[in-house]
Design a protein around this motif. Structure first.
Motif, PDB file in Angstrom:
ATOM      1  N   PRO A 186     -20.328 -96.571  39.930  1.00 14.35           N
ATOM      2  CA  PRO A 186     -20.539 -97.166  38.607  1.00 14.35           C
ATOM      3  C   PRO A 186     -21.212 -96.172  37.661  1.00 14.35           C
ATOM      4  O   PRO A 186     -22.141 -95.454  38.064  1.00 14.35           O
ATOM      5  CB  PRO A 186     -21.470 -98.354  38.893  1.00 14.35           C
ATOM      6  N   LYS A 187     -20.764 -96.136  36.421  1.00 17.28           N
ATOM      7  CA  LYS A 187     -21.332 -95.174  35.474  1.00 17.28           C
ATOM      8  C   LYS A 187     -22.838 -95.346  35.258  1.00 17.28           C
ATOM      9  O   LYS A 187     -23.543 -94.350  35.070  1.00 17.28           O
ATOM     10  CB  LYS A 187     -20.589 -95.255  34.136  1.00 17.28           C
ATOM     11  N   PRO A 188     -23.381 -96.570  35.261  1.00 22.12           N
ATOM     12  CA  PRO A 188     -24.831 -96.696  35.068  1.00 22.12           C
ATOM     13  C   PRO A 188     -25.661 -96.214  36.269  1.00 22.12           C
ATOM     14  O   PRO A 188     -26.882 -96.100  36.159  1.00 22.12           O
ATOM     15  CB  PRO A 188     -25.043 -98.201  34.839  1.00 22.12           C
ATOM     16  N   LEU A 189     -24.995 -95.968  37.406  1.00 22.87           N
ATOM     17  CA  LEU A 189     -25.701 -95.520  38.614  1.00 22.87           C
ATOM     18  C   LEU A 189     -25.788 -93.997  38.565  1.00 22.87           C
ATOM     19  O   LEU A 189     -24.848 -93.298  38.934  1.00 22.87           O
ATOM     20  CB  LEU A 189     -24.941 -95.982  39.860  1.00 22.87           C
ATOM     21  N   THR A 190     -26.923 -93.471  38.102  1.00 20.36           N
ATOM     22  CA  THR A 190     -27.028 -92.033  37.854  1.00 20.36           C
ATOM     23  C   THR A 190     -28.279 -91.432  38.486  1.00 20.36           C
ATOM     24  O   THR A 190     -29.333 -92.062  38.546  1.00 20.36           O
ATOM     25  CB  THR A 190     -27.057 -91.732  36.351  1.00 20.36           C
ATOM     26  N   LYS A 191     -28.141 -90.184  38.870  1.00 18.52           N
ATOM     27  CA  LYS A 191     -29.282 -89.422  39.359  1.00 18.52           C
ATOM     28  C   LYS A 191     -30.271 -89.142  38.231  1.00 18.52           C
ATOM     29  O   LYS A 191     -31.482 -89.088  38.450  1.00 18.52           O
ATOM     30  CB  LYS A 191     -28.807 -88.104  39.973  1.00 18.52           C
ATOM     31  N   SER A 192     -29.750 -88.958  37.018  1.00 19.49           N
ATOM     32  CA  SER A 192     -30.618 -88.608  35.891  1.00 19.49           C
ATOM     33  C   SER A 192     -31.622 -89.712  35.571  1.00 19.49           C
ATOM     34  O   SER A 192     -32.784 -89.433  35.252  1.00 19.49           O
ATOM     35  CB  SER A 192     -29.784 -88.295  34.646  1.00 19.49           C
ATOM     36  N   ALA A 193     -31.181 -90.973  35.641  1.00 21.85           N
ATOM     37  CA  ALA A 193     -32.104 -92.072  35.341  1.00 21.85           C
ATOM     38  C   ALA A 193     -33.260 -92.088  36.333  1.00 21.85           C
ATOM     39  O   ALA A 193     -34.430 -92.283  35.947  1.00 21.85           O
ATOM     40  CB  ALA A 193     -31.357 -93.402  35.374  1.00 21.85           C
ATOM     41  N   ALA A 194     -32.949 -91.865  37.607  1.00 23.18           N
ATOM     42  CA  ALA A 194     -34.008 -91.848  38.618  1.00 23.18           C
ATOM     43  C   ALA A 194     -34.922 -90.639  38.428  1.00 23.18           C
ATOM     44  O   ALA A 194     -36.145 -90.737  38.608  1.00 23.18           O
ATOM     45  CB  ALA A 194     -33.401 -91.849  40.015  1.00 23.18           C
ATOM     46  N   MET A 195     -34.341 -89.490  38.056  1.00 27.85           N
ATOM     47  CA  MET A 195     -35.175 -88.315  37.801  1.00 27.85           C
ATOM     48  C   MET A 195     -36.133 -88.571  36.637  1.00 27.85           C
ATOM     49  O   MET A 195     -37.312 -88.207  36.692  1.00 27.85           O
ATOM     50  CB  MET A 195     -34.316 -87.098  37.497  1.00 27.85           C
ATOM     51  N   HIS A 196     -35.644 -89.194  35.573  1.00 31.68           N
ATOM     52  CA  HIS A 196     -36.509 -89.512  34.432  1.00 31.68           C
ATOM     53  C   HIS A 196     -37.665 -90.423  34.856  1.00 31.68           C
ATOM     54  O   HIS A 196     -38.790 -90.285  34.370  1.00 31.68           O
ATOM     55  CB  HIS A 196     -35.699 -90.187  33.323  1.00 31.68           C
ATOM     56  N   LEU A 215     -20.744 -85.800  39.910  1.00 35.82           N
ATOM     57  CA  LEU A 215     -21.846 -86.763  39.952  1.00 35.82           C
ATOM     58  C   LEU A 215     -23.196 -86.115  39.680  1.00 35.82           C
ATOM     59  O   LEU A 215     -24.193 -86.812  39.531  1.00 35.82           O
ATOM     60  CB  LEU A 215     -21.871 -87.476  41.305  1.00 35.82           C
ATOM     61  N   ASP A 216     -23.232 -84.778  39.618  1.00 39.57           N
ATOM     62  CA  ASP A 216     -24.467 -84.066  39.292  1.00 39.57           C
ATOM     63  C   ASP A 216     -24.560 -83.678  37.814  1.00 39.57           C
ATOM     64  O   ASP A 216     -25.607 -83.214  37.362  1.00 39.57           O
ATOM     65  CB  ASP A 216     -24.590 -82.779  40.125  1.00 39.57           C
ATOM     66  N   ALA A 217     -23.472 -83.857  37.070  1.00 38.61           N
ATOM     67  CA  ALA A 217     -23.458 -83.383  35.683  1.00 38.61           C
ATOM     68  C   ALA A 217     -24.543 -84.045  34.846  1.00 38.61           C
ATOM     69  O   ALA A 217     -25.242 -83.390  34.065  1.00 38.61           O
ATOM     70  CB  ALA A 217     -22.082 -83.625  35.064  1.00 38.61           C
ATOM     71  N   ASP A 218     -24.717 -85.344  34.997  1.00 37.44           N
ATOM     72  CA  ASP A 218     -25.743 -86.038  34.196  1.00 37.44           C
ATOM     73  C   ASP A 218     -27.146 -85.550  34.563  1.00 37.44           C
ATOM     74  O   ASP A 218     -28.021 -85.448  33.692  1.00 37.44           O
ATOM     75  CB  ASP A 218     -25.645 -87.552  34.388  1.00 37.44           C
ATOM     76  N   LEU A 219     -27.365 -85.235  35.828  1.00 38.45           N
ATOM     77  CA  LEU A 219     -28.659 -84.723  36.279  1.00 38.45           C
ATOM     78  C   LEU A 219     -28.946 -83.373  35.630  1.00 38.45           C
ATOM     79  O   LEU A 219     -30.052 -83.131  35.122  1.00 38.45           O
ATOM     80  CB  LEU A 219     -28.662 -84.587  37.805  1.00 38.45           C
ATOM     81  N   LEU A 220     -27.958 -82.489  35.627  1.00 37.19           N
ATOM     82  CA  LEU A 220     -28.142 -81.163  35.038  1.00 37.19           C
ATOM     83  C   LEU A 220     -28.406 -81.266  33.536  1.00 37.19           C
ATOM     84  O   LEU A 220     -29.262 -80.561  32.992  1.00 37.19           O
ATOM     85  CB  LEU A 220     -26.902 -80.305  35.301  1.00 37.19           C
ATOM     86  N   LEU A 221     -27.679 -82.143  32.855  1.00 41.91           N
ATOM     87  CA  LEU A 221     -27.853 -82.296  31.415  1.00 41.91           C
ATOM     88  C   LEU A 221     -29.205 -82.903  31.064  1.00 41.91           C
ATOM     89  O   LEU A 221     -29.761 -82.630  29.992  1.00 41.91           O
ATOM     90  CB  LEU A 221     -26.732 -83.169  30.847  1.00 41.91           C
ATOM     91  N   ALA A 222     -29.744 -83.723  31.964  1.00 47.36           N
ATOM     92  CA  ALA A 222     -31.012 -84.396  31.684  1.00 47.36           C
ATOM     93  C   ALA A 222     -32.222 -83.501  31.915  1.00 47.36           C
ATOM     94  O   ALA A 222     -33.305 -83.759  31.385  1.00 47.36           O
ATOM     95  CB  ALA A 222     -31.135 -85.645  32.560  1.00 47.36           C
TER      96      ALA A 222
END
Length: 274
Positions: A186-196, A215-222
């Protein structure tokens, strides 16, 4: 105010035998350390040099393993260095604090998934109906959060993957092909949100990240700074962005390089403090 380092594990810092076979340098075979055993079989490795670098990093920064693995799969890994206070599992669906899932965080994630995307059952039914048993070896439900298939990569039709990606996109999901696994997440399930969330709790002054897959792209961008290896989905797509460094190294040597970059950035940040 610590430096927070959130790094993907598989094919970024640690490598299975299959991944080693694809990326092992013949010219200078590195000494390897086994970091995962399952059913009495060694599964994952990093170089001894990388193990030493990770131990040093754990002393200098807050290292947060960040993985799409389920909690059970993550807990099989025995990384060198201090035991991480935080770990991100199931692509951000579980935030572990001293090895225990934070119930409040998990409830917040589940609420977002219920509100913003098609249910997991619909996705699993579609996968069962369209994936050919000739090339599918396993269907998996990961912690009731997302699904993945284990496939015979050489038999997998490229067109089927593209069609699945379009179907998933229209339902608020994304598709990622990593080695022998196809993930539907699911798109809302992201590594970046947890990192924040970890950064908020710890008051991190600087966030660093690394990963190799879509699946790591959002993490790198965040993160404030990010690195990707010379292999994987992101490298295949020639993906980059401001503050993202695309490394030339592939395989286990990329893992070493990433850890050196983490250490260099951490020490520079610490030296620059008043």
């Amino acid at each position: 105010m610590p430096v927070l380092v959130a790094s993907d594990l598989d094919r970024t810092l640690i490598y299975s035998s299959a991944a080693l076979a694809l990326t092992m340098p013949d010219a200078r075979a590195p000494r390897l350390l086994c970091v995962e055993v399952h059913e009495a079989k060694p599964l994952s490795y990093m170089t001894e040099t990388a193990a030493g670098l990770l131990s040093d990093l754990g002393d200098a920064a807050m290292f947060v393993p960040t993985t799409t693995r389920t909690r059970k799969q993550y807990q099989r890994i025995n990384l060198p260095g201090p035991a991480p206070t935080y770990a991100i599992c199931a692509n951000g669906g579980h935030l572990l604090v001293d090895g225990v899932s934070d119930a409040d965080w998990h409830a917040r994630v589940q609420a977002r998934l219920a509100d913003e995307c098609a249910p997991l059952d619909e996705v699993c039914e579609h996968l069962m109906a369209t994936a050919d048993p000739a090339w599918v070896r396993k269907h998996r439900n990961a912690e009731d959060l997302f699904a993945y298939l284990v496939v015979e990569r050489e038999l997998l039709p490229e067109e089927w993957v593209k069609e699945l990606a379009v179907w998933a996109e229209n339902r608020g999901w994304t598709v990622s092909l990593q080695g022998r696994k196809i993930y539907a997440v699911p798109k809302p399930l992201t590594k970046s949100a947890a990192m924040h969330e970890v950064a908020r709790r710890t008051g991190a002054a600087l966030t660093l990240a690394a990963g190799d897959s879509l699946l790591d792209a959002d993490l790198l961008l965040a993160a404030d700074r990010g690195w990707r290896p010379g292999h994987g989905e992101l490298a295949d797509a020639d993906w980059t962005a401001p503050e993202i460094t695309a490394l030339p190294e592939r395989g286990v040597l990329a893992g070493e390089r990433i850890l050196r970059e983490f250490l260099r950035a951490t020490r520079t940040s610490l030296q620059g403090r008043p």
